[in-house]
Every structure is written in structure tokens, then in C-alpha cells.
Design a protein around this motif. Structure first.
Motif, PDB file in Angstrom:
ATOM      1  N   ILE A  95      -4.151   2.994  -5.709  1.00 14.55           N
ATOM      2  CA  ILE A  95      -2.691   2.893  -5.675  1.00 14.55           C
ATOM      3  C   ILE A  95      -2.031   4.266  -5.535  1.00 14.55           C
ATOM      4  N   ARG A  96      -1.082   4.375  -4.621  1.00 12.48           N
ATOM      5  CA  ARG A  96      -0.304   5.615  -4.515  1.00 12.48           C
ATOM      6  C   ARG A  96       1.163   5.282  -4.688  1.00 12.48           C
ATOM      7  N   LEU A  97       1.657   5.530  -5.896  1.00 11.05           N
ATOM      8  CA  LEU A  97       3.081   5.367  -6.160  1.00 11.05           C
ATOM      9  C   LEU A  97       3.612   6.708  -6.644  1.00 11.05           C
ATOM     10  N   TRP A  98       4.919   6.900  -6.550  1.00 10.32           N
ATOM     11  CA  TRP A  98       5.506   8.118  -7.105  1.00 10.32           C
ATOM     12  C   TRP A  98       5.741   7.870  -8.595  1.00 10.32           C
ATOM     13  N   ASN A  99       4.829   8.409  -9.403  1.00 17.39           N
ATOM     14  CA  ASN A  99       4.841   8.049 -10.818  1.00 17.39           C
ATOM     15  C   ASN A  99       5.916   8.761 -11.634  1.00 17.39           C
ATOM     16  N   GLN A 100       6.553   9.782 -11.032  1.00 15.89           N
ATOM     17  CA  GLN A 100       7.648  10.455 -11.756  1.00 15.89           C
ATOM     18  C   GLN A 100       8.983   9.785 -11.468  1.00 15.89           C
ATOM     19  N   ASP A 105      13.477   3.632  -7.558  1.00 18.64           N
ATOM     20  CA  ASP A 105      13.481   4.793  -6.668  1.00 18.64           C
ATOM     21  C   ASP A 105      12.272   4.812  -5.740  1.00 18.64           C
ATOM     22  N   ASN A 106      11.151   4.277  -6.206  1.00 13.92           N
ATOM     23  CA  ASN A 106       9.995   4.168  -5.321  1.00 13.92           C
ATOM     24  C   ASN A 106      10.350   3.357  -4.084  1.00 13.92           C
ATOM     25  N   ILE A 107      11.121   2.294  -4.275  1.00 16.40           N
ATOM     26  CA  ILE A 107      11.524   1.450  -3.145  1.00 16.40           C
ATOM     27  C   ILE A 107      12.577   2.176  -2.304  1.00 16.40           C
ATOM     28  N   ARG A 108      13.525   2.820  -3.005  1.00 18.35           N
ATOM     29  CA  ARG A 108      14.606   3.491  -2.261  1.00 18.35           C
ATOM     30  C   ARG A 108      14.066   4.599  -1.365  1.00 18.35           C
ATOM     31  N   VAL A 109      13.159   5.387  -1.900  1.00 16.88           N
ATOM     32  CA  VAL A 109      12.607   6.491  -1.111  1.00 16.88           C
ATOM     33  C   VAL A 109      11.875   5.955   0.110  1.00 16.88           C
ATOM     34  N   ALA A 110      11.137   4.862  -0.068  1.00 20.96           N
ATOM     35  CA  ALA A 110      10.386   4.284   1.052  1.00 20.96           C
ATOM     36  C   ALA A 110      11.328   3.839   2.166  1.00 20.96           C
ATOM     37  N   GLN A 111      12.515   3.369   1.795  1.00 23.13           N
ATOM     38  CA  GLN A 111      13.470   2.884   2.799  1.00 23.13           C
ATOM     39  C   GLN A 111      14.125   4.012   3.590  1.00 23.13           C
ATOM     40  N   HIS A 112      14.049   5.236   3.068  1.00 21.10           N
ATOM     41  CA  HIS A 112      14.759   6.347   3.713  1.00 21.10           C
ATOM     42  C   HIS A 112      14.253   6.685   5.105  1.00 21.10           C
ATOM     43  N   ARG A 166       0.025  -2.857  -8.408  1.00 20.87           N
ATOM     44  CA  ARG A 166      -0.511  -3.283  -7.099  1.00 20.87           C
ATOM     45  C   ARG A 166       0.584  -4.020  -6.314  1.00 20.87           C
ATOM     46  N   LYS A 167       1.294  -4.899  -7.029  1.00 20.82           N
ATOM     47  CA  LYS A 167       2.366  -5.662  -6.381  1.00 20.82           C
ATOM     48  C   LYS A 167       3.473  -4.730  -5.901  1.00 20.82           C
ATOM     49  N   LEU A 168       3.848  -3.770  -6.752  1.00 14.81           N
ATOM     50  CA  LEU A 168       4.916  -2.837  -6.394  1.00 14.81           C
ATOM     51  C   LEU A 168       4.552  -2.061  -5.124  1.00 14.81           C
ATOM     52  N   GLU A 169       3.290  -1.697  -4.996  1.00 20.38           N
ATOM     53  CA  GLU A 169       2.900  -0.944  -3.806  1.00 20.38           C
ATOM     54  C   GLU A 169       3.095  -1.800  -2.544  1.00 20.38           C
ATOM     55  N   ILE A 170       2.803  -3.082  -2.665  1.00 19.44           N
ATOM     56  CA  ILE A 170       3.006  -3.974  -1.515  1.00 19.44           C
ATOM     57  C   ILE A 170       4.504  -4.120  -1.223  1.00 19.44           C
ATOM     58  N   VAL A 171       5.297  -4.257  -2.273  1.00 23.39           N
ATOM     59  CA  VAL A 171       6.749  -4.384  -2.086  1.00 23.39           C
ATOM     60  C   VAL A 171       7.308  -3.117  -1.444  1.00 23.39           C
ATOM     61  N   ARG A 172       6.802  -1.984  -1.893  1.00 23.35           N
ATOM     62  CA  ARG A 172       7.268  -0.722  -1.302  1.00 23.35           C
ATOM     63  C   ARG A 172       6.948  -0.671   0.194  1.00 23.35           C
ATOM     64  N   SER A 175       9.296  -2.861   2.048  1.00 29.20           N
ATOM     65  CA  SER A 175      10.670  -2.371   2.104  1.00 29.20           C
ATOM     66  C   SER A 175      10.898  -1.485   3.336  1.00 29.20           C
ATOM     67  N   GLU A 176       9.810  -1.021   3.937  1.00 32.05           N
ATOM     68  CA  GLU A 176       9.927  -0.237   5.174  1.00 32.05           C
ATOM     69  C   GLU A 176      10.135  -1.150   6.380  1.00 32.05           C
ATOM     70  N   LYS A 177      10.219  -2.443   6.130  1.00 38.28           N
ATOM     71  CA  LYS A 177      10.427  -3.468   7.166  1.00 38.28           C
ATOM     72  C   LYS A 177       9.402  -3.358   8.308  1.00 38.28           C
ATOM     73  N   PRO A 178       8.143  -3.377   7.937  1.00 38.55           N
ATOM     74  CA  PRO A 178       7.116  -3.196   8.976  1.00 38.55           C
ATOM     75  C   PRO A 178       6.912  -4.442   9.825  1.00 38.55           C
TER      76      PRO A 178
END
Ligand SMILES: Nc1ncnc2c1ncn2[C@@H]1O[C@H](COP(=O)(O)OP(=O)(O)O)[C@@H](O)[C@H]1O
Ligand SMILES: [Mg+2]
Length: 263
Positions: A95-100, A105-112, A166-172, A175-178
Motif C-alpha cells: 500500500i502507498r498512501l500519504w500517511n501524514q 486529503d489523500n483523495i484530494r491530492v490524487a484529484q489534482h 486497501r480500500k482507500l487506495e482503490i478509492v484514491r 478518484s483520478e477518474k481512470p
């Protein structure tokens, strides 16, 4: 259930791709064509070259030989963020999430990645920047609600149960609308109850979103349950492809997995 579109342009086409690391051939002469909304499994023993295929598709490596097309666009020479902008999102085996940062914000950053207000807008908080940020936050919160992670929006990812991370990583990634979603062993480390829930989640994502999915999974049962088409590689070579039924009874697959107690 979403209807299958008949668009002739494959979302992903890989032609005769080979990847060498020094003397090691990690992926050899690999080809695949994925149409819109297809859910395809990529399986094989540890070290078979599965993650390398993902690293090649997403632009982390340039193939030693062969070509990759996303919706007809060749990705040769493109950096990972450019491949992302063609509509490719992925998750990682570890898993690679931004843990800080918070879950939200993990979702917001991915959408940028898809924004166009630029540095100036961000510096001076122009109207379009503020509007964009508001829209992003709204969409991120909606997505978290859909996936029942809204109560954890302000938590740090490390405070979430492993299955939720694991679920959050998939949601992230979503969120990039791939158009193409690459899932690298999403069930790794999950107990069987959580793995079953994840199977349902991936099934639901596939039915709900207009997205093509390539799923790497070590657990045969997960792949068999989810995928209509499966590709099997071993030592970088494609050793079998077909329906779950064909794969289950394929002699080369049985040999490759012999002695592997995860089958
Ligand atoms: N960056 C790299 N440098 C050298 N060897 C690598 C690199 N990445 C992967 N490999 C090797 O390529 C092979 C395939 O690895 P990988 O794609 O991670 O397999 P899988 O995901 O199927 O377990 C392994 O032998 C691995 O050690
Ligand atoms: Mg791997």
C-alpha cells in the motif's frame, strides 16, 4: 449492469513487450488487448513479472522492446504523470498512501492531476482556484461516502484497519477518474473475510463505473471469481490465457503453481 460498449479502440493494447534487467528477462514478448469495461486477471507465481507489467504500463519503466497504447496513444517515452493523464490509475502491491495526510486529503491530492488553474491560481487563490478546490472537496467527500469511508475522512490512513487502507487506495485510484485501473494484489495481507468483501467491492466497481480493470492477484480464487479472462505468466513468459475454467484445468498452470499452497 452496465452494457458493454462496442467501441473498437482498445483501452489498453500491449504488443510484444519485453523487459530486461541486466541479464534477467522479467517480461518476455507479452501482448494483451483490453476492451472497454473488461475485467481481466493477470496471475502467476512470485517473481513471474506481474508487477513489472504494471510498472511498464504506468511509465515507471520503458520497455526494452515492444509497444504500449492507451486508447490508441503510444506511451513510449512518456513519464508516469503523462501516462496518468491518459487515464491510467493504479494501486500498489505494498500500500502507498500519504500517511501524514488525512484520508480526505489523500483523495484530494490524487484529484489534482486533472486541474488547470496552475501555479498562479494556487499562489493568489484566484476565483477559479477556490471554485476548483470546493468542487474537489465535494467530490472527494462524495466518493468517501459512496465507499463508506466518510466517517474516517479526517483520520490518518495509518489509523484505519488494514482492509480499509486497501480500500482507500482503490478509492484514491478511482478518484483520478481512470479509464484503465491497475490493481496490484489488492487482497494481499487480507484475511478471508476481508478478501471476500474486497471481491464484492471490485465486482461492484466494475459494474458501476465505466472502467477497464487489470487485476494482479496471487489468490486464484479471487481471480476466478472476478475475471472473465485470465492471463498467466511464469518467468516472464505467457503460459496460458483463457476463461477461469480453461485456466483451472491448464496443465502448464497446474505445473507452475505446483507446490504453491496459495492456489
Ligand atoms: N527494478 C528491477 N531491477 C532488477 N530486477 C527487477 C526489478 N524489478 C523486478 N525485478 C525482477 O523481475 C522479476 C519479476 O518481478 P516482479 O514483476 O516484481 O514479479 P511479480 O510481481 O510477478 O512477483 C523478479 O525476478 C524481480 O526480482
Ligand atoms: Mg508483484
Amino acid at each position: 449492469m452496465q452494457t458493454q460498449t462496442t467501441s473498437s479502440m482498445p483501452v489498453l493494447e500491449i504488443r510484444k513487450m519485453t523487459q530486461r534487467f541486466g541479464g534477467l528477462v522479467a517480461v518476455s514478448n507479452f501482448s494483451v488487448t483490453l476492451g472497454r469495461n473488461q475485467l481481466t486477471g493477470l496471475i502467476g507465481p512470485n517473481g513471474a513479472g506481474k508487477t513489472t507489467v504494471f510498472n511498464l504500463i504506468s511509465g515507471f519503466y520503458q520497455p526494452s522492446e515492444g509497444e504500449i497504447f492507451i486508447n490508441g496513444t503510444p506511451t513510449a517515452g512518456l513519464k508516469p504523470h503523462k501516462v496518468t493523464s491518459l487515464g491510467v490509475a493504479r494501486t500498489f502491491q505494498n500500500i502507498r498512501l500519504w500517511n501524514q495526510m488525512s484520508v480526505l486529503d489523500n483523495i484530494r491530492v490524487a484529484q489534482h492531476g486533472s486541474l488547470d488553474y496552475g501555479f498562479f491560481g494556487a499562489m493568489f487563490r484566484t476565483r477559479s482556484y477556490v471554485d476548483c478546490e470546493a468542487k474537489i472537496e465535494k467530490e472527494a467527500r462524495e466518493l468517501l461516502e459512496i465507499f463508506e469511508l466518510d466517517k474516517q475522512a479526517d483520520e490518518l490512513p495509518t489509523n484505519l484497519a488494514y482492509g480499509l487502507q486497501r480500500k482507500l487506495e482503490i478509492v484514491r485510484a478511482l478518484s483520478e477518474k481512470p479509464q484503465l485501473l491497475l490493481l496490484d494484489e489488492p487482497a494481499a495481507g487480507l484475511n478471508s473475510v476481508d478478501a471476500q468483501e474486497l471481491i464484492r467491492l471490485i465486482h461492484w466497481i466494475h459494474e458501476t463505473f465505466d472502467v477497464t480493470i487489470l487485476l494482479i492477484e496471487h489468490h486464484m480464487d479471487v481471480v476466478m471469481e472476478l475475471c472473465s479472462e485470465i492471463k498467466v505468466i511464469d518467468f516472464g513468459q505467457t503460459i496460458a490465457e483463457g476463461t477461469p475454467e480453461q485456466i483451472r484445468n491448464h496443465p502448464a498452470v497446474i505445473t507452475a503453481y505446483l507446490g504453491d499452497d496459495t492456489i
